[in-house]
Write a protein that holds these residues in place. Structure first.
Motif, PDB file in Angstrom:
ATOM      1  N   ARG A 157       3.343  -2.956   3.168  1.00 59.24           N
ATOM      2  CA  ARG A 157       1.987  -2.432   3.031  1.00 59.24           C
ATOM      3  C   ARG A 157       1.626  -1.740   4.342  1.00 59.24           C
ATOM      4  O   ARG A 157       1.968  -2.218   5.420  1.00 59.24           O
ATOM      5  CB  ARG A 157       0.966  -3.535   2.765  1.00 59.24           C
ATOM      6  N   ILE A 158       0.939  -0.615   4.243  1.00 61.79           N
ATOM      7  CA  ILE A 158       0.504   0.112   5.432  1.00 61.79           C
ATOM      8  C   ILE A 158      -1.018   0.215   5.419  1.00 61.79           C
ATOM      9  O   ILE A 158      -1.622   0.396   4.359  1.00 61.79           O
ATOM     10  CB  ILE A 158       1.149   1.514   5.524  1.00 61.79           C
ATOM     11  N   GLU A 159      -1.632   0.063   6.592  1.00 63.78           N
ATOM     12  CA  GLU A 159      -3.094   0.093   6.705  1.00 63.78           C
ATOM     13  C   GLU A 159      -3.540   1.140   7.715  1.00 63.78           C
ATOM     14  O   GLU A 159      -2.967   1.257   8.805  1.00 63.78           O
ATOM     15  CB  GLU A 159      -3.632  -1.266   7.140  1.00 63.78           C
ATOM     16  N   GLY A 218       1.124   0.274  -0.607  1.00 62.47           N
ATOM     17  CA  GLY A 218       2.543   0.025  -0.443  1.00 62.47           C
ATOM     18  C   GLY A 218       3.245   1.310  -0.033  1.00 62.47           C
ATOM     19  O   GLY A 218       2.913   2.394  -0.524  1.00 62.47           O
ATOM     20  N   ILE A 219       4.166   1.214   0.893  1.00 63.05           N
ATOM     21  CA  ILE A 219       5.097   2.302   1.188  1.00 63.05           C
ATOM     22  C   ILE A 219       6.471   1.740   0.853  1.00 63.05           C
ATOM     23  O   ILE A 219       6.997   0.887   1.573  1.00 63.05           O
ATOM     24  CB  ILE A 219       5.017   2.756   2.651  1.00 63.05           C
ATOM     25  N   VAL A 220       7.020   2.180  -0.268  1.00 65.60           N
ATOM     26  CA  VAL A 220       8.181   1.515  -0.832  1.00 65.60           C
ATOM     27  C   VAL A 220       9.303   2.507  -1.111  1.00 65.60           C
ATOM     28  O   VAL A 220       9.074   3.711  -1.272  1.00 65.60           O
ATOM     29  CB  VAL A 220       7.813   0.754  -2.114  1.00 65.60           C
ATOM     30  N   VAL A 221      10.498   1.953  -1.189  1.00 67.68           N
ATOM     31  CA  VAL A 221      11.709   2.735  -1.384  1.00 67.68           C
ATOM     32  C   VAL A 221      12.319   2.340  -2.723  1.00 67.68           C
ATOM     33  O   VAL A 221      12.540   1.149  -2.989  1.00 67.68           O
ATOM     34  CB  VAL A 221      12.724   2.463  -0.255  1.00 67.68           C
ATOM     35  N   GLY A 222      12.582   3.312  -3.559  1.00 60.58           N
ATOM     36  CA  GLY A 222      13.170   3.034  -4.853  1.00 60.58           C
ATOM     37  C   GLY A 222      14.612   2.568  -4.725  1.00 60.58           C
ATOM     38  O   GLY A 222      15.396   3.115  -3.936  1.00 60.58           O
TER      39      GLY A 222
END
Length: 549
Positions: A297-299, A375-379
Motif C-alpha cells: 500500500r502506498i500513501e 495498492g501498488i501491485v505486480v501481476g
C-alpha cells in the motif's frame, strides 16, 4: 421516456442549467419538458482548467415519438433502457422443498441469499464469522491491541472483506441485464445514500456498510431465510453413483453438526478461505490456480493528490477527494498497477492467520482522512510464478505474509519504507512529511526483504513512471507499507455453463473466492446469477448458460 447522454455543464452550474441544457439539446420549449431525473453524473477532470460535469438524464416530454424519429441517428438520444429486475422464477406458495444453503455472508453470499429469499426458497446462510457488530469489535481488537481472532476479522464475518474497504460500487463487468442496478437499489433500500444510483463512481464506506448489512439480514430473515453465524464448514460429504457422477450430499460444521443438503449449496467463500480451499481440494472438487497480484500500500497526503488531479479546483465540495488509476508495463515483462485506491482513507491490517501480515485500504463515506492510499501491485501468474498444484498460490501468499510479519518485528506491525529509500535500495530509518496510517503500527525497514525480486524491480521502474503521470507521486516522503497479497483469490473453483462445479453436482462456486468476481459490485452480481441458477435447479427448469446470464 428518453435518455440523453453526454450533457456537459460547468462545475459551478446553477440547478436550473440542467433543464435548460435538456431543452437546448432536444430543441424543445419549457412547456414540452414534463420532467427529468438524473441517471448518471460524472466529472471530467482531464483538463484541470476546465473541469465539468457530464450527465445522463431520463426525460419525459410531450410528443415523444416525433422527437425519437428526429434524433434516430444521434447515439446520445435514445429510449430509456429498462433496468428493472425480474425474477427468473418464484417458489410456489407454501414451498416445502429443499432449502438451498449459502456458505459465506459476504457480498456474493448476501445477494445470493437475498434473491433466493425474495423468490420464496427460504435459504440457510452459513458464515464462519460473527454478526457484523461483533465482528467490528474483533477487527478493532487487532488494530488497537494486536489481538487477532482468526475467525472474526477483516476477512471473515458478516459482510465479508468488502465491509472494511472503500465500499466502491462500480466494476468493469458486462451487465446487459442491469443486475448491478438491482444491487444498488437493494443497497439504497437498506440505507445507502440515494446518490449511489446516479454517481459514476459510487461508494459507501465502512460505517454505512455495517448498518446496511444488518438491514439486509433482517429482510432475508423476514422472508423466511435463516442465518447461522460461527458455523464454519469443515468438510463436504460427496456421494458417487455407479457411473462415477459426484454430488454433494452433506456439510460437516465446526459445531459438530452434519447438515443434510438435499438441495443446492452455494460456495460464496471469499478469497481468504484458505483452509476451505484445502478441504475442497482433498475431497476432489476441481480447483485450478489463477493469477493474482502482490505488492504494497502506498500513501500520499490527500491534498497532494487533489492538487495534482484537480489543480485550482482542488477542495471543491462537488468534486470530493480525488482518486486515480495507474498502470505501467515494465521492462522485465511485469505489469504494475494501482489497486483498490482509497481517497481520504487509511491502510488497515487485513490478515486472517496468526503470524502473518497483510494490508488493505479502507475509507469512510466522507473520505476525509489525511492520506490517500492505494495498492501498488505486480501481476503474477501460475505458469510463471507458482507452477504445480492448484494451491501453490496460497503457499506463495503465506510465504510473503510470514516474511512481512518477521520483517515488521512481530505483533502485527507492518514493514514500511519511504518511497525515496525504496528507490535508492536502502532501509528507511525515519519518516518524512507523510505519516503512515496503518495500525497497530509500522516498523521502518527495507521492503525488498518481504517482496519477490521481480516485484521490487518492477515497482521501482513503475513508481518513477507514475510520477510522470501524477506530479509528486514519486515524492521521496510517500510511505509504502507491506504487504498487499489479497488482491484476489489465488484459486478458481471451476464451474460449468450451468454454474455448478465441473465435477461435483449441487455445488455452486460463486463470487470472488471462487474466482468469478473482484470487488463488492461484481461479487453481488455473481451472487444474483448463482441464485437464479439455483432457483432454476430447484424448480426443474432448464439452466441458463453462464456466458449468457
Amino acid at each position: 421516456m428518453l435518455r440523453i447522454t453526454e450533457l456537459k455543464l460547468p462545475l459551478n452550474h446553477p440547478e436550473e442549467a440542467l433543464a435548460a441544457a435538456i431543452r437546448n439539446r432536444l430543441r424543445i420549449t419549457p412547456r414540452d419538458l414534463v420532467r427529468y431525473t438524473v441517471a448518471r453524473r460524472a466529472h471530467d477532470a482531464r483538463d484541470k482548467m476546465d473541469i465539468h460535469f457530464v450527465y445522463s438524464v431520463d426525460v419525459t416530454v410531450k410528443n415523444e415519438a416525433p422527437l425519437l424519429a428526429r434524433f434516430k441517428r444521434d447515439r446520445h438520444v435514445n429510449p430509456t433502457p429498462d433496468t428493472g429486475y425480474r425474477f427468473v422464477t418464484k417458489a410456489p406458495a407454501g414451498y416445502a422443498g429443499p432449502r438451498p444453503v449459502v456458505v459465506g455472508a459476504g457480498p456474493c453470499g448476501l445477494f445470493a441469499g437475498l434473491i433466493l429469499a425474495q423468490m420464496g426458497f427460504r435459504p440457510i446462510i452459513l458464515d464462519r464469522g460473527k454478526v457484523v457488530r461483533e465482528r467490528t469489535k474483533d477487527t478493532w481488537g487487532l488494530w488497537r491491541r494486536s489481538e487477532l481472532n482468526p475467525e472474526s476479522n477483516v476477512q471473515f464475518g458478516e459482510g465479508g472483506a468488502g465491509t472494511f474497504s472503500d465500499g466502491k460500487l462500480w466494476s468493469q463487468i458486462k451487465d446487459p441485464r442491469h443486475l448491478g442496478r438491482k444491487v444498488l437499489t437493494e443497497f439504497v433500500k437498506a440505507g445507502a445514500p440515494p446518490e449511489i444510483l446516479t454517481e459514476a463512481h459510487p461508494h459507501i464506506g465502512t460505517f454505512r456498510l455495517v448498518t446496511m448489512v444488518e438491514s439486509m439480514r433482517a429482510t432475508v430473515e423476514a422472508l423466511g431465510g435463516e442465518y447461522r453465524f460461527q458455523h464454519r464448514v469443515d468438510d463436504v460429504e460427496i456421494a458417487t453413483d455407479a457411473a462415477g457422477n459426484r454430488r454433494v450430499c452433506g456439510l460437516h460444521l465446526q459445531t459438530g453438526e452434519r447438515l443434510d443438503t438435499d438441495g443446492p449449496v452455494v460456495l460464496a467463500l471469499g478469497h481468504s478461505a484458505r483452509d476451505t480451499f484445502h478441504m475442497l481440494h482433498e475431497r476432489g472438487v476441481f480447483l485450478e490456480a489463477k493469477p493474482f497480484s502482490i505488492g504494497v500500500r502506498i500513501e500520499h497526503p490527500q491534498s497532494w493528490i487533489d492538487e495534482a488531479r484537480f489543480g485550482p479546483c482542488a477542495g471543491h465540495p462537488d468534486l470530493g477527494a480525488a482518486a486515480y488509476s495507474l498502470s505501467h508495463h515494465c521492462r522485465n515483462g511485469r505489469t504494475v498497477y494501482s489497486f483498490c485506491m482509497c481517497p481520504g482513507g487509511t491502510v488497515v491490517a487485513a490478515t486472517s492467520e496468526p503470524g502473518r501480515v497483510a494490508t488493505n485500504g479502507m475509507s469512510q463515506y466522507s473520505r476525509n482522512e489525511r492520506n490517500a492510499n492505494s495498492g501498488i501491485v505486480v501481476g503474477i501468474d501460475p505458469a510463471r510464478d507458482y507452477p504445480g498444484e492448484p494451491l501453490a498460490g496460497i503457499a506463495l501468499q503465506r510465504h510473503w505474509e510470514t516474511r512481512a510479519f518477521e520483517v515488521g518485528g512481530g505483533g502485527y506491525m507492518a514493514p514500511a519504507q519511504r518511497l525515496g529509500d525504496f528507490l535508492a535500495g536502502r532501509p528507511s530509518t525515519r519518516l518524512g512529511n507523510v505519516i503512515p496510517s496503518y495500525r497497530p503500527g509500522v516498523h521502518l525497514t527495507d521492503l525488498a526483504d518481504c517482496l519477490p525480486d521481480f516485484a521490487v524491480t518492477a515497482m521501482r521502474e513503475a513508481l518513477v513512471a507514475f510520477g510522470q503521470q501524477i506530479p509528486g507521486y514519486d515524492h521521496p516522503d510517500a510511505v509504502m507499507t507491506g504487504v498487499e497479497t489479497r488482491t484476489s483469490s489465488p484459486v478458481r473453483i471451476t464451474r460449468g455453463d450451468d454454474f455448478q462445479s465441473v465435477n461435483t453436482a449441487g455445488l455452486y462456486p460463486a463470487g470472488e473466492g471462487a474466482g468469478y468476481a473482484g470487488g463488492i459490485l461484481s461479487a453481488a452480481v455473481d451472487g444474483i446469477k448463482i441464485a437464479e441458477a439455483v432457483a432454476r435447479d430447484l424448480m426443474g427448469m432448464r439452466p441458463a448458460l453462464a456466458d449468457a446470464a
